[in-house]
Scaffold this motif. Structure first.
Motif, PDB file in Angstrom:
ATOM      1  N   UNK A   1      -3.036  -1.372  11.989  1.00 43.36           N
ATOM      2  CA  UNK A   1      -3.979  -1.636  12.682  1.00 43.36           C
ATOM      3  C   UNK A   1      -5.494  -1.627  12.013  1.00 43.36           C
ATOM      4  N   UNK A   2      -5.578  -1.013  10.775  1.00 39.67           N
ATOM      5  CA  UNK A   2      -6.533  -0.790   9.989  1.00 39.67           C
ATOM      6  C   UNK A   2      -6.736  -1.897   8.779  1.00 39.67           C
ATOM      7  N   UNK A   3      -5.732  -3.070   8.738  1.00 39.09           N
ATOM      8  CA  UNK A   3      -5.927  -3.950   7.990  1.00 39.09           C
ATOM      9  C   UNK A   3      -5.268  -4.021   6.664  1.00 39.09           C
ATOM     10  N   UNK A   4      -4.296  -2.970   6.374  1.00 37.64           N
ATOM     11  CA  UNK A   4      -3.672  -2.693   5.178  1.00 37.64           C
ATOM     12  C   UNK A   4      -2.247  -3.447   5.019  1.00 37.64           C
ATOM     13  N   UNK A   5      -1.862  -4.031   3.889  1.00 35.92           N
ATOM     14  CA  UNK A   5      -0.743  -4.880   3.693  1.00 35.92           C
ATOM     15  C   UNK A   5       0.572  -3.776   3.373  1.00 35.92           C
ATOM     16  N   UNK A   6       1.594  -3.977   3.933  1.00 34.28           N
ATOM     17  CA  UNK A   6       3.077  -3.121   3.563  1.00 34.28           C
ATOM     18  C   UNK A   6       4.078  -4.404   3.555  1.00 34.28           C
ATOM     19  N   UNK A   7       5.166  -3.802   2.823  1.00 33.20           N
ATOM     20  CA  UNK A   7       6.561  -4.533   2.912  1.00 33.20           C
ATOM     21  C   UNK A   7       7.235  -3.874   4.131  1.00 33.20           C
ATOM     22  N   UNK A   8       7.830  -4.770   4.959  1.00 36.41           N
ATOM     23  CA  UNK A   8       8.428  -4.387   6.187  1.00 36.41           C
ATOM     24  C   UNK A   8       9.320  -2.964   5.950  1.00 36.41           C
ATOM     25  N   UNK A   9      10.050  -3.340   4.728  1.00 29.30           N
ATOM     26  CA  UNK A   9      11.290  -2.443   4.567  1.00 29.30           C
ATOM     27  C   UNK A   9      10.805  -1.045   4.214  1.00 29.30           C
ATOM     28  N   UNK A  10       9.593  -1.245   3.397  1.00 25.31           N
ATOM     29  CA  UNK A  10       8.833   0.159   3.070  1.00 25.31           C
ATOM     30  C   UNK A  10       8.381   0.871   4.267  1.00 25.31           C
ATOM     31  N   UNK A  11       8.081   0.154   4.919  1.00 24.10           N
ATOM     32  CA  UNK A  11       7.579   1.009   6.504  1.00 24.10           C
ATOM     33  C   UNK A  11       8.623   1.455   7.363  1.00 24.10           C
TER      34      UNK A  11
ATOM     35  N   UNK B   1       0.760  -1.244  -0.019  1.00 23.15           N
ATOM     36  CA  UNK B   1       0.130  -0.112  -0.133  1.00 23.15           C
ATOM     37  C   UNK B   1       0.697   1.413   0.039  1.00 23.15           C
ATOM     38  N   UNK B   2       2.066   1.088   0.488  1.00 24.20           N
ATOM     39  CA  UNK B   2       2.953   2.430   0.653  1.00 24.20           C
ATOM     40  C   UNK B   2       3.758   2.609  -0.524  1.00 24.20           C
TER      41      UNK B   2
ATOM     42  N   UNK C   1       2.122   9.039  -1.324  1.00 23.73           N
ATOM     43  CA  UNK C   1       1.613   7.849  -0.702  1.00 23.73           C
ATOM     44  C   UNK C   1       1.750   8.013   0.668  1.00 23.73           C
ATOM     45  N   UNK C   2       2.338   8.925   1.490  1.00 22.54           N
ATOM     46  CA  UNK C   2       2.476   9.402   2.781  1.00 22.54           C
ATOM     47  C   UNK C   2       1.105   9.079   3.603  1.00 22.54           C
ATOM     48  N   UNK C   3       0.249   9.554   2.911  1.00 21.90           N
ATOM     49  CA  UNK C   3      -1.298   9.553   3.849  1.00 21.90           C
ATOM     50  C   UNK C   3      -1.539   8.280   3.953  1.00 21.90           C
ATOM     51  N   UNK C   4      -1.320   7.222   3.196  1.00 22.90           N
ATOM     52  CA  UNK C   4      -1.732   5.732   3.284  1.00 22.90           C
ATOM     53  C   UNK C   4      -1.118   5.224   4.722  1.00 22.90           C
ATOM     54  N   UNK C   5       0.011   5.562   5.075  1.00 22.87           N
ATOM     55  CA  UNK C   5       0.581   5.337   6.364  1.00 22.87           C
ATOM     56  C   UNK C   5       0.890   6.359   7.371  1.00 22.87           C
TER      57      UNK C   5
END
Length: 306
Positions: free
Chosen positions: A52-62, A38-39, A75-79
């Motif tokens: 906590x909202x149920x969205x999927x991410x790559x850990x390195x991207x977070x 998502x990010x 895309x910063x608003x998505x996280x």
């Protein structure tokens, strides 16, 4: 000019009506939600995390997003609700044995089945492609379908056995109503954590401002490390030794010798029923009571040379 040469214009060419609303392809939307981050909009690859909202991410991207919070990222608003790495949970996903990936379509002449997913539910066996509702547990990160929760009702995780509550269940890529419910739970959870943190600060300040309390109640470093039984025995011996001393001190001050506090009275050997040979060994016997003339010289100790 125009309309020459026998051309007849039609109505849709002359009258411009309202534009048709473009509909989003559902298959493309599901592929974007379940196969891409998502990010960063990259393909999901392990380790995969969920917020906590149920969205999927790559850990390195977070991690990159938390380290570089620049306003230029579109895309910063998505996280934006992710404040630290503790706000995401690493997922435990079960691989789909029937998924081949891009191995079978190297030439581009094979149809890609969008219904085929990389991961499945370990309990029921449903594929995680968006056609079925999936959820994960915040306590352990295990992922399984919502049908498994309904059919097999339990208070522990179906895969790892960890205990969980209703608030720990988070729906993956849920509807707007699901997102609103999860957002309310997230805000309540964070508010509760702030209140608990504020409640701990005054207690720590009081313990620092009152050092006398710690002196009255010493910690484990100030207390004796000996066994309680040994300590009680030492205290009893001290009390027993101090009792006769105090009695002797009182007797000497009054000029009278007091009787012993405990024990039977002493008897002289002369009054005992032993033989005379045995009694003669002690100085209280009549044979030991001689005059100075009869007693021996101190050099010849009891030589009895008369």
């Amino acid at each position: 000019m125009g309309c020459d040469g026998g051309t007849i214009p039609k109505r849709h060419e002359l009258v411009k009506g309202p534009k048709k609303v473009e509909k989003v392809d559902k298959d493309a939307e599901l592929v974007a939600q379940w196969n891409y981050c998502t990010l960063s909009q990259e393909i999901l690859r392990r380790p995969i995390v969920a917020c906590e909202l149920g969205r999927l991410y790559n850990k390195d991207a977070v991690i990159e997003f938390l380290l570089d919070k620049s306003s230029e990222k579109a895309l910063g608003k998505a996280a934006s609700h992710i404040k630290s790495i503790k706000n995401v949970t690493e997922l435990r996903l079960s691989d789909n044995p029937a998924w081949e990936g891009d191995k079978g379509n190297t030439k581009g002449d094979k149809h890609d089945d969008l219904q085929r997913a990389r991961f499945i539910c370990p309990v029921v066996g449903l594929e995680m492609n968006g056609r079925h509702r999936f959820c994960f547990l915040r306590c352990c990160g295990c992922v399984f379908s919502e049908r498994a929760l309904k059919e097999i009702k339990a208070e522990v995780c179906h895969t790892c056995g960890a205990a969980f509550q209703e608030d720990d269940v988070v729906v993956l890529n849920g509807t707007k109503e699901d997102v609103e419910t999860l957002k309310g739970r997230m805000e309540e959870r964070r508010l509760r954590a702030k209140l608990e943190k504020k409640a701990k600060k005054p207690k720590a300040a009081e313990s620092v401002s009152k050092p006398g309390v710690s002196e009255e109640f010493p910690g484990p470093s100030k207390t004796k490390t000996g066994k309680p039984e040994e300590a009680s025995l030492d205290s009893r011996e001290k009390k027993a030794g101090s009792a006769p001393r105090s009695a002797a001190a009182n007797g000497s001050s009054s000029g009278k010798v007091g009787k012993p506090l405990g024990g039977p009275p002493k008897r002289s050997i002369a009054d005992s029923e032993e033989s005379e040979a045995y009694k003669s060994l002690f100085t209280t016997h009549s044979s030991a009571k001689r005059s100075k003339e009869e007693s021996a010289h101190w050099v010849t100790h009891t030589s009895y040379c008369f």
